[in-house]
Design an enzyme around this catalytic site. Structure first.
Site, PDB file in Angstrom:
ATOM      1  N   GLU B 362       0.838  -1.207   0.000  1.00 30.31           N
ATOM      2  CA  GLU B 362       0.000   0.000   0.000  1.00 30.31           C
ATOM      3  C   GLU B 362       0.870   1.253   0.000  1.00 30.31           C
ATOM      4  OE1 GLU B 362      -3.590   0.244   0.553  1.00 30.31           O
ATOM      5  OE2 GLU B 362      -3.544  -1.855   0.011  1.00 30.31           O
ATOM      6  N   THR B 364       5.214   2.036  -0.174  1.00 30.30           N
ATOM      7  CA  THR B 364       6.357   1.812   0.708  1.00 30.30           C
ATOM      8  C   THR B 364       6.512   3.009   1.654  1.00 30.30           C
ATOM      9  OG1 THR B 364       7.790   2.919  -0.872  1.00 30.30           O
ATOM     10  CG2 THR B 364       7.565   0.522  -1.101  1.00 30.30           C
TER      11      THR B 364
END
Ligand SMILES: Cc1cc2nc3c(=O)[nH]c(=O)nc-3n(C[C@H](O)[C@H](O)[C@H](O)COP(=O)(O)OP(=O)(O)OC[C@H]3O[C@@H](n4cnc5c(N)ncnc54)[C@H](O)[C@@H]3O)c2cc1C
Lengths: 260, 383
Positions: B362, B364
């Site tokens: 979702e 980094t």
């Protein structure tokens, strides 16, 4: 089909202590739960309802705070709940309790099957279910591990010490449920919300036309004289070492004790 | 300002906690080792009304907020990280349909997701579109009332097991990320197949499949928001997803911390429980502080979402902080367990491996910092 489940709120046994001074259960700070066998009874009623339709009503005789147990049952899926509560019921033994529950059930009137847990975790008597059936004059089947409704009759598999027994009876009837009967469901969130809003009426001695001489302490021939933790008997002995050696010593000991 | 949960919230969380303790926790190790999608757990989430927490009641949801969704996610993740991750990935399909869907789409697709009858997944990542999400190459070409999808997705959580997919494709490559379009695609649609399942460091039982589209025809009625409106759908979904990742990290960190405290109080060395050593106490203090910060940031982001306030910056902050804190906590939890923490005997070995995920998925940590910094600089300019 109308199902009535009789439940009891009990202290969470994993947390119970006995006050050595007064020999009574220390209930302060101990969380209350639905008697575990009663959860099996609720689950059994819910499953029967899912199969045959109808309504599951849950009742308990207890102090006002026992309402929480009823809400938990509603959260699991029970349709209605009634709290049977009155100062006059305080100190009831199993006879007075079954009389009181019977009066409440007479007022409810229309029912096909009454379900109870096989016994309460705190009192451990296993008497209220059978007592209630006697009061109502209906057949009872204890220690049910399976219950099926067939052609308006009831077929119950009983879990006995060394065997199963299958019994058939007419309805209305009463069964008491064992732990192995099912896995009580967890309350879903919709159930939790429903339970929060559920209206739970309280029925007093007057509401159920109970003869107060047969309720509470007055109606209880049983007297608890003393509750105590039994003295530990002789200490056991643990034999350790090589298997063959241990077996040898064990046989020798059993011979000495004249068991063999 | 009020940090207390209402009585209703407390009752809801108590019911979930009971389910976690009775069902999820005892099976967590088994789920991890099985390498099979934990259908039984997933079905139970549906039965207990946990799959549609923020979805409106008229579509079978609970009509609660994202705060409740977050706290429940934390509890699930703490009990069984894999089940928590499935719960989080499911929302990546449920949320965009809930937020952008038409009434008709909601009837058809939101309701089965909210009740848990169907499982959802979100397909964005591709071989050349990871952090650079705008570079999606999957093509969507209009053909009458349909779009024809061609391309592939990678790493998709719940992939293969889910029945409903929100897929990001490009309907107009000439416009770059402004051509992105979000489609609802049902499993079983001809031309929609599943490829490789990634073999991962942890979360072995969570499916992360490749999705392959070969001339896959999807009705135009399945477009979410509007044609070329996919970038907005993506950004909004990722923002909610970041709260979901933060929540997963908080739950996992709490589980690792609980294990560490319990171990520190029982493990005796030099004639005393190791919790007597200040070096260990300081670790515990730092771990607990990390968790508390993560939790507060995360709840705040969810609360802002529920209040209708801008929450994207807070969600990115919660995600980057909570995931990195989770890794620190799990690392120290292993350290406190000594050699035993390096063995499969203790759950902290698994926690340590699981923690890394939250810093990557979702967006980094680097991307979260980009999102936060972009916002900060914009806000500074506006002043
Ligand atoms: C278990 C798991 C589950 C997943 N589930 C899903 C899912 O359900 N749906 C889905 O669509 N995707 C999913 N993904 C994909 C995931 O979101 C991506 O892996 C992630 O966004 C990173 O993309 P990447 O792997 O291509 O890394 P890259 O983008 O190649 O990044 C490599 C490194 O470069 C850094 N980097 C890249 N760009 C920049 C920059 N501009 N500035 C600074 N640093 C940069 C990154 O931070 C990273 O450290 C999942 C991945 C995993 C491992």
């Amino acid at each position: 089909m109308n199902f009535i489940v009789c439940i009891k709120q009990v202290p969470d046994t994993t947390e119970v202590r006995i006050d050595p001074e007064t020999n009574t259960l220390v209930r302060e700070g101990v969380p209350s739960i639905i008697n575990p066998f009663d959860e099996n009874a609720i689950e059994a009623a819910l499953q029967l309802k899912e199969k045959h339709g109808g309504k599951v009503m849950v009742i308990t005789m207890g102090p006002p705070q026992a309402e929480k147990a009823l809400r938990e049952a509603v959260a699991m899926g029970a349709d209605e709940a009634i709290l049977i509560s009155d100062r006059a019921f305080a100190g009831s033994d199993t006879l007075a309790t079954s009389y009181t529950l019977a009066q409440a059930i007479r007022r409810i009137g229309d029912y096909d099957l009454i379900l109870c847990g096989k016994q309460a975790f705190d009192g451990d008597t296993a008497q209220v279910g059978p007592g209630l059936a006697e009061q109502l004059g209906i057949p009872q089947v204890t220690y049910a591990i399976e219950a099926e409704i067939e052609d308006k009759g009831l077929r119950v598999k009983r879990l006995l010490e060394d065997r199963f027994e299958v019994v058939e009876t007419r309805l209305p009837a009463l069964i008491t449920c064992v732990k192995q009967m099912n896995e009580p469901r967890h309350a879903g969130l919709k159930g939790v919300m429903k339970a929060r809003k559920a209206e739970i009426p309280t029925w007093t001695a007057e509401d159920i036309q109970a003869d107060t001489a047969r309720c509470g302490l007055d109606g209880s021939p049983t007297n608890v004289v003393r509750i105590f933790t039994p003295e530990r008997g002789r200490e056991g002995e643990r034999l350790e070492g090589e298997c063959s050696e241990v077996v040898h010593t064990l046989i020798q000991r059993l011979r000495e004790a004249k068991v063999l | 300002m009020d940090f207390a949960f209402t009585e209703e919230q407390q009752e809801i969380f108590a019911a979930v906690r009971e389910f976690c303790d009775d069902v999820l926790k005892p099976r967590a190790q088994e789920v991890d080792e099985a390498g099979e999608y934990p259908w039984d757990n997933v079905r139970q989430l549906g039965k207990l009304d946990l799959m549609g927490i923020p979805a409106p009641e008229e579509y079978g949801g609970m009509g609660l907020g994202f705060l409740e969704w977050a706290v429940i996610g934390e509890l699930l993740s703490g009990a069984c990280t894999t089940t928590g991750a499935i719960y989080g990935a499911h929302m990546l399909a449920e949320y965009p349909i809930m937020h952008f869907g038409t009434d008709e789409q909601k009837q058809k697709f939101l309701a089965p997701l909210a009740t848990g009858e169907k499982i959802g997944a979100f397909g964005l990542t591709e071989p050349d579109a990871g952090s650079d999400a705008g570079n999606v190459q999957t093509r969507a070409e209009r053909d009458g009332d349909e779009y024809i999808l061609n391309g592939s997705k990678l790493f998709i959580s719940n992939g293969g097991d889910a029945e409903l997919y929100v897929i990001i494709a490009n309907a107009d490559p000439s416009r770059g990320m402004r051509g992105l379009t979000a489609f609802i695609v049902e499993k079983g649609t001809p031309g929609f197949d599943f490829g490789k399942d990634e073999q991962k460091m942890a979360f072995k039982s969570l499916s992360n499949r490749e999705l392959i589209f070969t001339d896959c025809r999807v009705p135009a009625a399945n477009i979410l928001h509007k044609e070329k409106g996919g970038f907005r759908v993506t950004m909004q979904t990722l923002a909610v997803g970041r709260i979901g990742m933060a929540v997963g990290a908080v739950g996992l960190a709490q589980a690792a911390y609980d294990a560490a405290v319990a171990y520190a109080q029982t493990r005796v060395q030099f004639d005393q429980p190791i919790s007597g050593f200040q070096a260990i106490q300081f670790k515990l203090a730092d771990m607990a502080t990390d968790i508390e910060c993560s939790r507060l940031l995360t709840y705040q982001a969810a609360w802002r979402k529920d209040e209708g306030l801008d929450f994207e910056k807070q969600a990115a902050m919660a995600k980057v902080f909570a995931s990195e804190a989770c890794s620190r906590v799990c690392n120290e939890a292993v350290q406190i367990h000594g050699g035993y923490g390096y063995t499969k005997e203790y759950a902290v070995e698994r926690y340590f491996r699981e923690a890394k995920l939250f810093e990557i998925v979702e967006g980094t940590s680097e991307i979260q910092r980009l999102v936060i910094a972009n916002r900060l600089l914009k806000e500074a300019k506006l002043r």
